[in-house]
Design an enzyme around this catalytic site. Structure first.
Site, mmCIF file in Angstrom:
data_model
loop_
_atom_site.group_PDB
_atom_site.id
_atom_site.type_symbol
_atom_site.label_atom_id
_atom_site.label_comp_id
_atom_site.label_asym_id
_atom_site.label_seq_id
_atom_site.Cartn_x
_atom_site.Cartn_y
_atom_site.Cartn_z
ATOM 1 N N GLY B 54 0.863 -1.177 0.000
ATOM 2 C CA GLY B 54 0.000 0.000 0.000
ATOM 3 C C GLY B 54 0.900 1.226 0.000
ATOM 4 C CG ASP B 244 0.102 1.971 -5.888
ATOM 5 O OD1 ASP B 244 -1.006 1.564 -6.291
ATOM 6 O OD2 ASP B 244 0.691 1.482 -4.910
#
Lengths: 378, 378
Positions: B54, B244
């Site tokens: 993450g 991201d």
């Protein structure tokens, strides 16, 4: 189909014509196991558990299932029971209904005493017909690949993406989507196939990649998620998929996720074709929205089967035990996203007009819907 | 985050400030195992092996990795070595670079003797900042859900689809995409979340569904292939994903497959939002085509891990051993498909102008590209 030097078939009758042999496709690619079916319920279960799958092979298996039922009891009552049992196995693929109708129409005209033999003959004839349809789809699809190959440098492959398994394992021979690939490969055209793994049952990774590997066609498995990336990166020249049912207007129902690949193809200017033998066309339906979409067990999403490091077949939970899951097995790609349909009579546009022109003897039977209601669905 | 009555965190420093504790996310949802890291290389490996993953949590873990390196050797040489080692762990998430830059800038001004303590302080501050960003994203995203809830009958849930895990496990707290969901749930709004399983690493099925289940938010896991079907069937009101890296022009790089969901959302008129904390915005890049896309091991596609019926953790092959596979980890959703970006400063359009207006202090640093070359990329 020649597979790693051996001649393999997806289904064939026993010499005694009282049994039918299949490859248990749930065990591929780890085991090539032949299963023998000798009863109607065995045939129905093989379809339900997906030991056999793929719209054309479901049809042929159901036909043999009727033959096994006739061997046990050739009465009209048993024929009706067999039809009902087999028709209920899987709802989406129209080939099943096509095959059952063909069997029933043929057998009802015959005396009970000759039905078993006649049923085996008719089922085998359906298999031969299916192989011929796939062969002819291959010939027409080959042209698409040849055209793309002309624009490639020597040795540079034509990159084809496919989803699920519409290969020889899904049919009596050749496959639908794969037939053009096998023919191009046999002609020496450099090919590379991107194989969507096709969750949740992994038919791409387990079946299509195995088929292509065995035939020596270069291929690479990707997660279903990867198609958009590959197309945007210019790594896909052509998409070819199969179909479980295509409507009179060219909406293509196929394995869940096909619609997403079609959207990505459209967004990136990649031609998107479905390989459609005519028994997969449902001329009685205008819109794909009318096709019943099978929902399968949640466990197919939350669990996976494969080979452990110790070589044992294992089923593992990939989600928390008890987690909710939903598992629709098919989706519909609207005709507007389909570049063309590769049929046994040639490559045609995904439209009512083109399909009616290619199959005039069948399209007349379709109920007409007003154009407005078609447009409203997609 | 409150999780099944316990307060859990994705990362926290040891009391001795010489170690850092994480949840080993590769073992979820089957085991909640805390792993202790005490070296720079331990932190780097935790990122590489995706024990932590993450984008925001990668950033925070890298910051703690620098702190661990400073505890061992606070020299400039070791700071540089730590920066290089951590920067090389994963290429796509921009938060990693953001966190490393913040650490380096801070530590270089300090004498070596105070660097270890200062580094722990700064890493912890980054975690607090990240939790605050996620909280504020939650507040702004909550508004979107409240608006949708107004059009629902009583008890009828707002259906949200999410991809991968952009939950509290992916951040210091709250999550990015999940923050609005948790806040809506806490407010008593009826919610139901469709969780893409997110092959090949299954972060949706393994992490997001676990998170939501633990918090009591109703959710259902689906194969990644199912999103188009669900949206066409009217079963999705809203898509929220994480990112991201998002470019200055609003192209959203996120877990592979996100682009396909965005295409389906657009085709079906479903609003598609990305939750974007500002450290995920790369104002130095105009086009998503410039973002380096990580390619991970083929084995992640051909093998899966989970829990056997005997309760053992097993890894199984789901494709033929030796089969080729390709595993790109991210794709780019072009700004034109994004309804809006949920940032800590509010919901903004996915455009250079809107991002520059929301973050004027950062956007000035971006090199300008001619509009023509932007348009050419997507």
């Amino acid at each position: 189909m020649q597979s790693a030097g051996k001649q393999l078939r997806s289904i064939w009758p026993g010499d005694d014509r009282a049994r039918v042999h299949i490859i248990d496709q749930t065990l591929l690619p780890h085991e090539l196991t032949i299963v023998t079916i000798s009863t109607l319920s065995g045939a129905a279960r093989a379809i339900e558990t997906m030991q056999v799958r793929g719209a054309p092979l479901i049809g042929v298996t159901a036909a043999y299932g009727v033959a096994l039922a006739m061997r046990a009891d050739p009465s009209n009552a048993n024929l009706n029971a067999a039809m009902s049992r087999l028709a209920a196995t899987r709802p989406t693929a129209i080939n099943l209904r096509f095959a059952l109708d063909a069997m029933c129409e043929h057998l009802l005209t015959l005396p009970e005493s000759s039905r078993a033999e006649a049923a085996f003959d008719r089922a085998s004839a359906l298999a031969v017909e299916d192989a011929k349809l796939c062969h002819d789809i291959g010939v027409h699809g080959l042209g698409l690949i040849q055209d793309l190959a002309k624009n490639k440098k020597i040795g540079e492959p034509v990159n084809i993406l496919t989803h699920c398994n519409a290969g020889w394992l899904a049919t009596a021979d050749w496959g639908t989507a794969t037939a053009p690939m096998y023919m191009a490969h046999d002609e020496g055209i450099a090919l590379h196939v991107w194989v969507d793994e096709t969750r949740p049952r992994n038919q791409g990774a387990a079946l299509t990649a195995w088929e292509l590997d065995q035939r020596g066609v270069p291929c690479t498995i990707v997660a279903d998620n990867a198609a958009g990336y590959l197309m945007h990166a210019g790594k896909v020249d052509l998409v070819i998929v199969g179909t479980d049912r295509t409507t009179a207007s060219g909406d293509v129902c196929n394995k869940i996720g096909t619609y997403l690949k079609a959207l990505a193809a459209r967004d990136n200017g990649v031609p998107f074709y479905a390989a459609v033998p005519s028994p997969s066309i449902d001329f009685s339906l205008e819109s794909g929205a009318k096709i019943p979409i099978e929902t399968r067990a949640a466990r197919e999403v939350t669990h996976m089967s494969g080979l452990s490091a110790a070589g044992r077949r294992e089923t593992i939970a990939v989600a928390r035990p008890g987690a909710n899951a939903f598992n629709p097995a098919f989706d519909v790609t609207p005709a507007r996203l389909v570049t063309g349909l590769i049929t046994e009579r040639g490559v045609v546009a995904a439209s009512r007009e083109a399909l009616a022109q290619a199959f005039p003897e069948r399209s007349g039977h379709a109920p007409l819907m007003p154009a407005a209601s078609r447009a409203a669905r997609f």
